[in-house]
Design an enzyme around this catalytic site. Structure first.
Site: not given
Ligand code: ARG
Length: 459
Positions: A291, A284, A157, A278
């Protein structure tokens, strides 16, 4: 004007929009090498069976090699009016060699031709997937070996469950990828029958030798039913099915990487090579490759659903619907190969943060099960009762803002009088993982056995 390949019964050429919807050359040119290989095998067989003269077969063979080199050097003029790769190659062959080129299509149809070309192409992609998976498995095994006994939290979980080892977690993916590889191997074995010689759908009256063409093209045998031969696309669906499951596995690890590389987790550091910055936020380092890998399943499964939907309810045998098979499979195969390569690079380059993993492994009352197990073993409590006692101790620790090993013996005994100092021996994370020696368990001793097994299997 009417089509030169079948214009006999046509007075008019097709509407321009008809050509646009009908032509597949824009994408099926990718099958050129398979198409030429199939034609070479067919021509050689026609000569061996006396259907063509040796002279014609030799002229065809030479001509096809010329066509091949024209295509590979970029000189070949693909023509939309000629619909597809099969007619483009045959038409150019005939320009080069004359009448012999017109004899090549004896005892053959584009229906068996496309079936054999596409099978050859998908078979190559199975091989590419198998080797891509082997490389990725190797990258996971190397990670497992580097941290076979490093402790980390195991989750259910996405909540801390029990401590596990980094090596064990890495090897979980090796198991998944091995099943993926097995699916491609199985699919390849099943698709390795040659449909060439089924002709349009019914076979042919010419005395062809289908065993000869099958073996020339590396197939195990010819397909046994001509109707099935030209209407079957199971091989493409099996490829897409295997690719979908594989991409699902990649998406799961990609998701873990996205979570693990976040500032809140810091379980792994991804290399600069697989991340981006970024344009506004200077700090970043985004896990873009992970992704995108998480997303690629969408395309691959989409192709799978698309082809299933095309094939559903198609009456035997060939229908033009089936021309919709290729773009989906091409895109899915390209996507899968890129995804496997990217994941292999990312896994090879990533650095697990051993200290952070160890720290996290010990928090969240991760050894509560070890405590309950100790109560069963040392005090003879029934497991249900031990579970309850442990739960009460967790509640006390939580209220106090500490971990289980920080409780005093007196606090422990206030919940169950029989608890002794020995209990502290099982609350450590390293002890916890070391104790899970059951077959397939997370103990480093078991993990090292599995690493050795995989290294031998992958060698
Ligand atoms: N371009 C076609 C395909 O991809 C080749 C087979 C066409 N056969 C036919 N009878 N029209 O499916």
């Amino acid at each position: 004007s009417a089509n030169t390949m079948w214009g006999g019964r046509f007075a008019e050429g097709p509407d321009a929009i008809m050509t646009a919807i009908n032509a597949s050359i824009g994408f099926d040119k990718r099958l050129y090498a398979q198409d030429i290989a199939g034609s070479r095998a067919h021509a050689a067989m026609l000569a061996a069976t006396g259907i063509l003269t040796d002279k014609d077969a030799e002229v065809i063979r030479e001509g096809l090699l010329t066509v091949l080199s024209e295509i590979e050097s970029g000189q070949f003029q693909f023509q939309t009016a000629l619909e597809d790769i099969h007619l483009n190659v045959e038409s150019r062959l005939t320009q080069i060699v004359g009448d012999a080129g017109k004899r090549l299509h004896t005892a053959r149809s584009r229906n068996d031709q496309v079936a054999v070309d596409f099978r050859l192409w998908v078979r190559d992609q199975c091989d590419a997937a198998i080797s891509g998976l082997t490389a990725l498995m190797g990258a996971f095994v190397a990670q497992a070996e580097a941290g076979a006994d490093w402790v980390m939290p195991g989750f259910t979980h996405l909540q801390t469950a029990q401590p596990v080892t980094w090596g064990h977690h890495m090897l979980a993916y090796v198991e998944m990828l091995a099943r993926d590889r097995g699916r491609f191997i199985d699919a390849r074995a099943r698709m390795n029958e040659c449909p060439l010689g089924a002709a349009a759908l019914a076979g042919t009256s010419f005395p062809i030798d289908r065993h000869m063409t099958a073996s020339a093209l590396g197939f195990d045998r010819p397909t046994a039913n001509s109707l099935d031969s030209v209407s079957d696309r199971d091989f493409a669906l099996e490829f897409l099915g295997a690719a979908s499951i594989c991409a699902m596995h990649l998406s799961r690890f990609a998701e873990e990487l996205v979570i693990w590389s976040s500032a809140q987790f810091r379980f792994v550091r991804l290399s600069d090579r697989w991340t981006t910055g970024s344009s506004i936020m200077p700090q970043k380092k985004n896990p873009d490759a992970a992704e995108l890998l998480r997303a690629k399943l969408g395309r691959i499964l989409g192709a799978n659903v698309a082809l299933f939907t095309v094939m559903k309810g198609l009456a035997l045998t060939y229908s033009k619907d089936m021309q919709e098979d290729k773009e989906q499979v091409f895109d899915a195969a390209d996507t899968l190969m890129l995804a496997l390569a990217a994941m292999t690079g990312m896994v090879s380059d990533m650095n697990a943060n051993r200290e952070v993993l160890a720290q996290a492994a010990g928090s969240g009352f991760s050894t509560a099960t070890d405590l309950a197990d100790w109560l069963v073993r040392a005090l003879g409590l029934p497991f249900r009762e031990a579970h309850h006692v442990t739960g009460t101790l967790v509640a006390i620790a939580e209220k106090q803002g500490c971990d289980l090993p920080d409780l005093t013996l007196a606090q422990m005994q206030s919940v169950h009088a029989g608890i002794t100092q020995d209990v502290f021996g099982v609350l450590g994370v390293q002890n916890s993982v070391n104790s899970r020696t059951s077959y397939g368990g997370t103990a480093p001793v078991r993990v090292r056995e599995q690493i050795a097994r995989w290294k031998a299997a992958l060698a």
